[in-house]
Design a protein around this motif. Structure first.
Motif: not given
Length: 137
Positions: A25-26, A30, A92
């Protein structure tokens, strides 16, 4: 919080492989990548590459078992000298300078591995494994 968990587990050492929680998931990816990338800065850090992968794309998210599976994959990477890849990883937008192992396994000696597991409500765990017969750096 992730960074604190990682630093506490490592106790001043740097792993050669990180098995990331890697939910795909973003936001989670991150913040986890950012926390891992902090291992590359500062004094006393190994100059070798820091390889990162997650096996969730192959196993699915096994919920409460995911931390145990991550530990097993970390130990097997050390035992077999093979870093498992993150499958279905094409690109990415996370610019943290990490060496992601993607889509194909990487064969190389692994002297130490960090296995990460994070959950809801700022829960997290990090296990650091190292070979008794090998140097960390």
């Amino acid at each position: 919080k992730m960074t604190q968990i990682i630093y506490k587990a490592l106790n001043g050492q740097t792993p050669s492989f990180v098995h990331a929680h890697g939910t795909g998931t973003r936001l989670n990816d991150y913040f986890e990548s950012f926390a891992i990338s902090k291992l590359r800065g500062g004094g006393g850090v190994c100059r070798q590459k820091l390889f990162v992968s997650s096996t969730k794309a192959a196993t699915g998210h096994t919920l409460s078992v995911s931390s145990m599976a991550g530990a097993v994959f970390s130990i097997l990477a050390m035992q077999d000298a093979v870093i498992p890849p993150t499958l279905n990883f094409n690109e990415t937008d996370i610019a943290c300078g990490l060496d992601y192992v993607v889509n194909k396994k990487m064969e190389r000696p692994i002297n130490s591995a960090l296995s990460l597991s994070f959950g809801f409500g700022a829960q997290g765990a990090a296990l650091f494994f190292k070979r008794a017969d090998g140097d960390i750096c």
